[in-house]
Design a protein around this motif. Structure first.
Motif, mmCIF file in Angstrom:
data_model
loop_
_atom_site.group_PDB
_atom_site.id
_atom_site.type_symbol
_atom_site.label_atom_id
_atom_site.label_comp_id
_atom_site.label_asym_id
_atom_site.label_seq_id
_atom_site.Cartn_x
_atom_site.Cartn_y
_atom_site.Cartn_z
ATOM 1 N N THR A 249 17.626 6.443 12.432
ATOM 2 C CA THR A 249 17.476 4.798 12.772
ATOM 3 C C THR A 249 16.738 4.538 13.763
ATOM 4 O OG1 THR A 249 19.302 4.920 14.359
ATOM 5 C CG2 THR A 249 19.930 4.428 11.994
ATOM 6 N N GLN A 253 11.959 5.966 12.049
ATOM 7 C CA GLN A 253 11.016 4.583 11.780
ATOM 8 C C GLN A 253 9.710 4.747 12.511
ATOM 9 O OE1 GLN A 253 12.536 2.292 9.787
ATOM 10 N NE2 GLN A 253 14.256 3.740 9.882
ATOM 11 N N SER A 256 7.983 6.278 9.445
ATOM 12 C CA SER A 256 8.078 5.496 8.283
ATOM 13 C C SER A 256 6.626 4.513 8.519
ATOM 14 C CB SER A 256 9.173 4.564 8.159
ATOM 15 O OG SER A 256 10.222 5.517 7.720
ATOM 16 N N ALA A 257 6.527 4.081 9.882
ATOM 17 C CA ALA A 257 5.276 3.355 10.076
ATOM 18 C C ALA A 257 4.127 4.310 10.200
ATOM 19 C CB ALA A 257 5.568 2.890 11.762
ATOM 20 N N THR A 260 3.197 4.193 6.563
ATOM 21 C CA THR A 260 2.701 2.944 5.944
ATOM 22 C C THR A 260 1.164 2.558 6.539
ATOM 23 O OG1 THR A 260 5.089 2.110 6.008
ATOM 24 C CG2 THR A 260 2.819 0.596 6.030
ATOM 25 N N ARG A 266 4.757 1.799 1.525
ATOM 26 C CA ARG A 266 5.868 1.360 2.423
ATOM 27 C C ARG A 266 7.257 1.818 1.899
ATOM 28 N NH1 ARG A 266 3.876 -2.878 5.606
ATOM 29 N NH2 ARG A 266 1.913 -3.806 5.024
ATOM 30 N N GLU A 269 13.003 0.343 5.312
ATOM 31 C CA GLU A 269 13.709 0.659 6.303
ATOM 32 C C GLU A 269 14.934 1.839 5.531
ATOM 33 O OE1 GLU A 269 17.486 -0.868 9.400
ATOM 34 O OE2 GLU A 269 15.934 -2.358 8.362
ATOM 35 N N GLY A 272 13.156 5.272 4.846
ATOM 36 C CA GLY A 272 13.021 6.164 5.858
ATOM 37 C C GLY A 272 14.337 6.701 6.313
ATOM 38 N N VAL A 273 15.165 6.085 6.313
ATOM 39 C CA VAL A 273 16.610 6.428 6.604
ATOM 40 C C VAL A 273 17.044 7.799 5.698
ATOM 41 C CG1 VAL A 273 19.138 6.042 6.761
ATOM 42 C CG2 VAL A 273 17.303 4.435 7.755
#
Length: 388
Positions: A249, A253, A256-257, A260, A266, A269, A272-273
């Motif tokens: 969390t 992230q 994940s960013a 992207t 993308r 949320e 990525g978790v």
């Protein structure tokens, strides 16, 4: 300096000389294979999803469907970190500070030096259009401390080594003060929590010292090692859960960013978790289930290629792609680039790591002991652990 200690269940007891084949230091063949899977995921990410122009156009144009899956290969790096937390604690628990430091130097530097020089020659001499670097950057990178100097990376993948080095320093400090079970649990819980606070409050120095962006991965791997030694230790399971939550969390992230930003895929949320949770779950399966008893030599052999493959693949594979893309279909160019990367990784492992890593480890340990307590400190009769 405190005596070397090794975990037995949830307590720590003095270690005796332990050969490589000791049951206290099992070889997790599936974990070795996972290391290779992580490296392969990163290779696939760079070659088919990453925004490199080696293909002459975005790689996603050549692999319009495949890249939607290989973009998740960026999470191979968090998987590396979770595995590292497990393996480094397992290694450190059977060593004292000189042996631990020497093992890390011997493990990291021979292949790394060759990779820096090889990639430096490629980018400075053979393919300067691949990336603009100078010989001064190559020399700075040989120290592995270029991130601390702000000197820039010869190859972007080297950034992970700066995180690993800081993690090793924290483990060495823990060894120096005494690696007790209570201190380990304190580290597993307090370290990632403090790291999170440093990130939230934008406390840069604290975040750097505490390896803030990777702390939950490393600490989570350490907690999994504690669970592997005592399945009934609820406090160890709690450490796994805490670090999984923080990794998924908070720091997850950022991955994940990055995914992207570099691939335009993308994950969302929950994507990525889920990816971070899979990293933890894969390591748990490898070390907490019957898979831990697998002893296939082929898997260990694959694991041995992981580090040199990770170090060398990016720009050498791009160079291959740039030179063959016009002559063959994209999938063939991809296969050739991967084949060259694997061949180089095998060569470095066979002719650099295997002969030189043990020599460097022994030399560094001997020098550290001579500087600390004298040349006889490492004699087996004095209770020092055997080199592993």
């Amino acid at each position: 300096m405190p005596a070397t200690a090794q975990l037995t269940g949830s307590v720590l007891e003095p270690a005796t000389a332990t050969p490589r084949s000791s049951p206290s230091r099992p070889r997790y063949a599936v974990l070795d294979a996972l290391r290779f899977v992580a490296a392969a995921a990163v290779v696939a990410y760079h070659l088919t999803a990453f925004g490199s122009l080696a293909w002459g156009q975005p790689a996603t144009e050549h692999f319009p469907t495949l890249h939607r899956f290989t973009a998740y290969g960026v999470f191979g790096v968090p998987l590396f970190f979770v595995i590292s937390g497990f393996v480094i604690l397992m290694s450190a628990s059977a060593r004292d500070v000189p042996a631990f430091v020497a093992s890390r130097v011997g493990r990291l530097f021979p292949a790394y030096w060759v990779a820096v020089i090889a990639t430096g020659v490629l980018l400075v001499v053979l393919w300067p259009e691949g990336k603009a670097i100078g010989t001064s950057r190559v020399l700075a990178n040989l120290t592995m401390l270029q991130s601390a100097f702000g000197a820039g990376q010869v190859d972007g993948v080297y950034w992970t080594l700066w995180a690993e080095l800081r993690f090793y320093v924290l483990v060495a400090v823990l060894l120096a003060v005494g690696m007790t079970a209570q201190r380990l649990y304190l580290v597993v819980y307090a370290w990632p929590a403090l790291a999170y606070l440093c990130l939230r409050e934008d406390f840069g120095i604290g975040a750097t010292v505490l390896v803030a962006e990777q702390a939950p991965y490393f600490a989570g791997g350490m907690a999994l090692y504690l669970v592997s030694r005592d399945r009934r230790a609820l406090v160890a399971w709690g450490g796994v859960a805490l670090n999984l939550v923080l990794a998924a969390t908070v720091v997850g992230q950022a991955t994940s960013a990055s995914m992207t930003r570099h691939t335009q895929v993308r994950p969302g949320e929950m994507g990525g978790v889920l990816a971070v949770a899979i990293c933890f779950a894969l390591v748990a399966l490898a070390v907490l289930t019957p898979l831990r008893r697998v002893r296939w030599a082929a898997l260990t052999g694959l694991g041995a290629l992981t580090y040199p493959l990770y170090l060398l693949h990016q720009y050498w594979a791009f160079w291959v792609v740039a030179h063959v893309r016009e002559a063959v279909p994209a999938v063939v160019a991809l296969a050739v680039a991967v084949g060259v990367s694997l061949a180089m990784a095998f060569a470095v492992h066979r002719w650099v790591e295997r002969p030189w890593s043990p020599r460097l480890r022994r030399r560094v340990e001997a020098e550290l002991r001579r500087a600390g307590r004298g040349p006889d400190d490492g004699h087996p009769g004095r209770g020092a652990p055997a080199a592993a």
